[in-house]
Motif scaffolding. Structure first.
Motif, mmCIF file in Angstrom:
data_model
loop_
_atom_site.group_PDB
_atom_site.id
_atom_site.type_symbol
_atom_site.label_atom_id
_atom_site.label_comp_id
_atom_site.label_asym_id
_atom_site.label_seq_id
_atom_site.Cartn_x
_atom_site.Cartn_y
_atom_site.Cartn_z
ATOM 1 N N LEU A 79 0.863 -1.180 0.000
ATOM 2 C CA LEU A 79 0.000 0.000 0.000
ATOM 3 C C LEU A 79 0.898 1.228 0.000
ATOM 4 N N ILE A 80 0.695 2.138 -0.931
ATOM 5 C CA ILE A 80 1.556 3.317 -1.046
ATOM 6 C C ILE A 80 0.730 4.582 -0.857
ATOM 7 N N ILE A 81 1.198 5.448 0.051
ATOM 8 C CA ILE A 81 0.576 6.760 0.259
ATOM 9 C C ILE A 81 1.651 7.831 0.086
ATOM 10 N N PRO A 82 1.643 8.588 -1.005
ATOM 11 C CA PRO A 82 2.535 9.744 -1.131
ATOM 12 C C PRO A 82 1.976 10.907 -0.315
ATOM 13 N N THR A 83 2.848 11.710 0.262
ATOM 14 C CA THR A 83 2.369 12.827 1.078
ATOM 15 C C THR A 83 3.343 13.991 1.013
ATOM 16 N N GLN A 84 2.821 15.175 1.246
ATOM 17 C CA GLN A 84 3.657 16.382 1.322
ATOM 18 C C GLN A 84 2.988 17.400 2.246
ATOM 19 N N ARG A 85 3.491 17.510 3.461
ATOM 20 C CA ARG A 85 3.035 18.503 4.433
ATOM 21 C C ARG A 85 1.521 18.438 4.664
ATOM 22 N N ARG A 86 0.981 17.223 4.797
ATOM 23 C CA ARG A 86 -0.443 17.055 5.047
ATOM 24 C C ARG A 86 -0.599 15.948 6.089
ATOM 25 N N LEU A 87 -0.180 16.252 7.313
ATOM 26 C CA LEU A 87 -0.078 15.211 8.331
ATOM 27 C C LEU A 87 -1.433 14.675 8.769
ATOM 28 N N ASP A 88 -2.431 15.542 8.928
ATOM 29 C CA ASP A 88 -3.742 15.064 9.348
ATOM 30 C C ASP A 88 -4.331 14.114 8.312
ATOM 31 N N GLY A 89 -4.226 14.493 7.049
ATOM 32 C CA GLY A 89 -4.748 13.629 5.990
ATOM 33 C C GLY A 89 -3.989 12.323 5.910
ATOM 34 N N LEU A 90 -2.680 12.381 6.067
ATOM 35 C CA LEU A 90 -1.869 11.160 6.054
ATOM 36 C C LEU A 90 -2.291 10.219 7.168
ATOM 37 N N ALA A 91 -2.489 10.754 8.360
ATOM 38 C CA ALA A 91 -2.890 9.915 9.492
ATOM 39 C C ALA A 91 -4.229 9.231 9.215
ATOM 40 N N THR A 92 -5.190 9.978 8.651
ATOM 41 C CA THR A 92 -6.497 9.395 8.342
ATOM 42 C C THR A 92 -6.377 8.308 7.274
ATOM 43 N N ALA A 93 -5.645 8.602 6.205
ATOM 44 C CA ALA A 93 -5.488 7.630 5.120
ATOM 45 C C ALA A 93 -4.786 6.365 5.613
ATOM 46 N N ALA A 94 -3.689 6.537 6.345
ATOM 47 C CA ALA A 94 -2.916 5.380 6.803
ATOM 48 C C ALA A 94 -3.734 4.516 7.755
ATOM 49 N N ARG A 95 -4.404 5.148 8.709
ATOM 50 C CA ARG A 95 -5.175 4.359 9.685
ATOM 51 C C ARG A 95 -6.344 3.636 9.021
ATOM 52 N N SER A 96 -6.853 4.187 7.902
ATOM 53 C CA SER A 96 -7.920 3.468 7.201
ATOM 54 C C SER A 96 -7.393 2.182 6.567
ATOM 55 N N THR A 97 -6.109 2.128 6.222
ATOM 56 C CA THR A 97 -5.546 0.880 5.690
ATOM 57 C C THR A 97 -5.377 -0.160 6.792
ATOM 58 N N PHE A 98 -5.231 0.290 8.036
ATOM 59 C CA PHE A 98 -5.065 -0.650 9.151
ATOM 60 C C PHE A 98 -6.354 -1.433 9.415
ATOM 61 N N ARG A 99 -7.492 -0.871 8.995
ATOM 62 C CA ARG A 99 -8.788 -1.457 9.318
ATOM 63 C C ARG A 99 -9.368 -2.308 8.188
ATOM 64 N N GLN A 100 -8.561 -2.654 7.203
ATOM 65 C CA GLN A 100 -9.073 -3.414 6.064
ATOM 66 C C GLN A 100 -9.503 -4.821 6.479
ATOM 67 N N ALA A 101 -10.678 -5.218 6.035
ATOM 68 C CA ALA A 101 -11.237 -6.532 6.361
ATOM 69 C C ALA A 101 -11.147 -7.443 5.139
ATOM 70 N N GLY A 102 -11.116 -8.744 5.400
ATOM 71 C CA GLY A 102 -11.109 -9.713 4.319
ATOM 72 C C GLY A 102 -9.774 -9.881 3.649
ATOM 73 N N VAL A 103 -8.711 -9.322 4.240
ATOM 74 C CA VAL A 103 -7.354 -9.441 3.695
ATOM 75 C C VAL A 103 -6.423 -9.822 4.838
ATOM 76 N N ASP A 104 -5.591 -10.805 4.617
ATOM 77 C CA ASP A 104 -4.643 -11.247 5.639
ATOM 78 C C ASP A 104 -3.585 -10.162 5.847
ATOM 79 N N PRO A 105 -3.490 -9.567 7.034
ATOM 80 C CA PRO A 105 -2.515 -8.489 7.244
ATOM 81 C C PRO A 105 -1.067 -8.932 7.073
ATOM 82 N N THR A 106 -0.801 -10.228 7.194
ATOM 83 C CA THR A 106 0.581 -10.689 7.002
ATOM 84 C C THR A 106 1.013 -10.596 5.548
ATOM 85 N N THR A 107 0.063 -10.326 4.633
ATOM 86 C CA THR A 107 0.399 -10.201 3.212
ATOM 87 C C THR A 107 0.549 -8.742 2.786
#
Length: 311
Positions: free
Chosen positions: A8-36
């Motif tokens: 999963l790739i998230i490019p960012t530039q001086r947008r910390l709040d948006g980065l935090a929201t985007a990244a944490r939404s990837t942590f909550r993905q269902a139906g996918v083995d997190p070890t992959t």
């Protein structure tokens, strides 16, 4: 440790709040083995302004988080720097102003498997804050990707990189597929996908793989969207000009189309402005996209990316 299946790739530039929201939404993905999975955060600021946040995110994540600092400005530079560090067989792109629901990645992967697609695209739903009233419908539309609607399956066209899944083996260069000539004006994804399309790549649409897009407040104005629409309009003509050899007939065709579009919708936008029509912004957008098709090169190029922070 075995290589992950998806980076999963998230490019960012001086947008910390948006980065935090985007990244944490990837942590909550269902139906996918997190070890992959793994997450690659690429920071395109001159200074590593997202480094501390990346460390915080890494401590929370159910899979590895890789931080990449790419100080050389430019959207293609940032994407390529992340690709060079990513280890997955598939690459899923999410922008730092997007938020993915829990079923997003599983939906992308399911469509890729069903259609053996090289690239899968999903819808984007623009979301303006409650305080935005003026031109709200247009602004949410502008930052959305309706795409092919509810129809799942193979498509004969392509969209942008945000909310997409790429099969790495199908890329012309698995480590640096994005052209640096688009660093300042954007469209590096269009250039990549256009070349892949010419060579027969398979594209698919996944209607259930949608994401929210939350534009930063200073972009929720016509002062931002109309110049951006002009630059989007330049895309078809400049793509024809960039081919090897240049498609001069295509350039001429798009310029003629642009003249007609700018004239018809420009006149209509003027009339709508006089009567204060709520459709004014939509029509003005279409007019300036036509103008962009005609005024597509040289001094008319608009630079949205690759600019260094003021000192």
């Amino acid at each position: 440790m075995p290589s992950p299946r998806v980076s999963l790739i998230i490019p960012t530039q001086r947008r910390l709040d948006g980065l935090a929201t985007a990244a944490r939404s990837t942590f909550r993905q269902a139906g996918v083995d997190p070890t992959t999975l793994e997450l690659v955060v690429v920071d395109n600021d001159q200074v590593p302004s997202a480094h501390a946040l990346a460390e915080t995110l890494a401590a929370e994540a159910p899979f590895p988080v890789i931080y990449v600092h790419e100080a050389d400005p430019g959207v293609a530079n940032a994407r390529n720097a992340a690709m060079a560090q990513a280890r997955g067989d598939y690459i899923a792109f999410l922008d730092d102003d997007e938020e993915a629901p829990t079923g997003w990645l599983a939906a992308l992967l399911a469509v890729q498997a069903r259609y053996d697609a090289d690239v899968v695209f999903g819808p984007v739903r623009g979301r303006a804050p409650a305080g935005v009233v003026r031109h709200r419908a247009y602004l949410e539309w502008f930052f959305s990707r309706v795409g092919d609607g509810a129809r799942e399956g193979l498509i004969d066209h392509y969209y942008g990189c945000g909310d997409s899944l790429l099969r790495r083996a199908s890329l012309p260069d698995p480590k640096a597929p994005f052209s640096a000539i688009r660093n300042q004006i954007g469209g590096e994804d269009d250039l990549l996908f256009g070349g892949m399309h010419t060579k027969g790549a398979r594209f698919a649409w996944a209607p259930d793989a949608w994401v929210w897009e939350d534009p930063v407040p200073n972009r929720l104005t016509l002062g931002y969207t109309i110049p951006r629409a002009f630059s989007y309009g330049q895309g078809p003509t400049s793509h024809c000009a960039a081919r090897t050899p240049p498609d001069r007939l295509g350039v001429a065709r798009w310029m003629v189309i642009g003249v007609g579009q700018a004239g018809v919708f420009g006149l209509l936008a003027g009339l709508q402005w006089l009567i204060r029509s709520p459709r004014f912004a939509f029509t003005l957008d279409r007019a300036v996209r036509g103008l962009g098709k005609t005024l597509w090169g040289g001094p008319f190029k608009i630079h949205f990316y690759g600019l260094r922070a003021p000192t």
